[in-house]
Scaffold this motif. Structure first.
Motif, short mmCIF file in Angstrom:
data_model
loop_
_atom_site.label_atom_id
_atom_site.label_comp_id
_atom_site.label_asym_id
_atom_site.label_seq_id
_atom_site.Cartn_x
_atom_site.Cartn_y
_atom_site.Cartn_z
N LYS A 132 0.68 -1.05 -0.02
CA LYS A 132 0.00 -0.02 0.16
C LYS A 132 1.11 1.14 -0.01
CE LYS A 132 -4.00 -1.97 2.20
NZ LYS A 132 -5.11 -2.05 3.04
N GLU A 133 1.77 1.31 0.63
CA GLU A 133 3.08 2.46 0.59
C GLU A 133 3.49 2.77 -0.68
OE1 GLU A 133 4.44 5.64 1.82
OE2 GLU A 133 3.35 4.62 3.10
N SER A 152 -4.38 12.20 -5.20
CA SER A 152 -3.34 11.27 -5.01
C SER A 152 -4.18 9.64 -4.42
CB SER A 152 -2.44 11.52 -4.09
OG SER A 152 -1.78 10.42 -3.75
N VAL A 153 -5.08 9.95 -3.69
CA VAL A 153 -5.82 8.72 -3.05
C VAL A 153 -6.84 7.81 -4.17
CG1 VAL A 153 -7.65 8.20 -1.71
CG2 VAL A 153 -6.00 9.70 -0.80
N ASP A 202 -4.07 15.56 -2.34
CA ASP A 202 -4.25 14.39 -1.54
C ASP A 202 -5.44 13.35 -1.91
OD1 ASP A 202 -2.11 14.69 -0.10
OD2 ASP A 202 -3.21 15.75 1.63
N ALA A 226 -4.39 6.02 -6.29
CA ALA A 226 -4.02 4.92 -5.49
C ALA A 226 -5.05 3.65 -5.54
CB ALA A 226 -3.46 5.21 -4.11
N SER A 266 1.27 6.99 -6.63
CA SER A 266 0.18 7.87 -7.07
C SER A 266 0.43 9.24 -6.72
CB SER A 266 -1.29 7.43 -6.23
OG SER A 266 -1.06 7.57 -4.80
N GLU A 267 1.11 9.39 -5.59
CA GLU A 267 1.78 10.92 -5.28
C GLU A 267 2.57 11.39 -6.38
OE1 GLU A 267 3.27 10.67 -1.36
OE2 GLU A 267 1.15 10.60 -0.48
N LYS A 308 0.77 4.39 -2.75
CA LYS A 308 0.64 5.69 -2.52
C LYS A 308 1.94 6.54 -2.92
CE LYS A 308 0.29 8.31 1.86
NZ LYS A 308 1.43 9.03 2.83
N GLU A 309 3.05 6.06 -2.87
CA GLU A 309 4.05 6.54 -3.27
C GLU A 309 3.98 6.83 -4.77
OE1 GLU A 309 7.94 5.01 -2.17
OE2 GLU A 309 7.22 5.09 -0.04
#
Length: 93
Positions: free
Chosen positions: A5-6, A35-36, A32, A39, A12-13, A9-10
């Motif tokens: 998941k991390e 980005s979410v 945010d 993700a 997508s950011e 997240k990276e």
């Protein structure tokens, strides 16, 4: 799923940051929020591929004896079957 998941997240950011800094698009929602959402899309796509992998494994396991008797390469057969099912279902791998 091959990505944590991390990691998702990276990624997508990084996508949103790249779009923003290269002025490829103007963000109409907060960073945010976008980005979410990206993700979520990535995770859903990876989960769909995982489900497809399980289905191919189950399908091939029902032909296990024939595969062994024919001396077929399981990995190659797996990939060919996966590609065929993905194409039939409109899944982009």
């Amino acid at each position: 799923m091959r990505l944590t998941k991390e990691m998702i997240k990276e990624i997508s950011e990084a996508v949103v940051h790249s779009i923003e800094t290269k002025k490829m698009a103007r963000l109409l929602r907060p960073f945010d929020t976008i980005s979410v959402k990206i993700a979520e899309v990535i995770a859903a796509d990876l989960a769909a591929e995982d489900r497809l992998d399980l289905e191919v494994e189950k399908l091939l396991s029902s032909y296990e004896a024939e595969i062994a008797r024919g001396g077929m390469d399981y990995r190659k057969l797996f990939e060919m079957t996966k590609q065929r099912l993905a194409r039939e279902r409109g899944i982009v791998l």
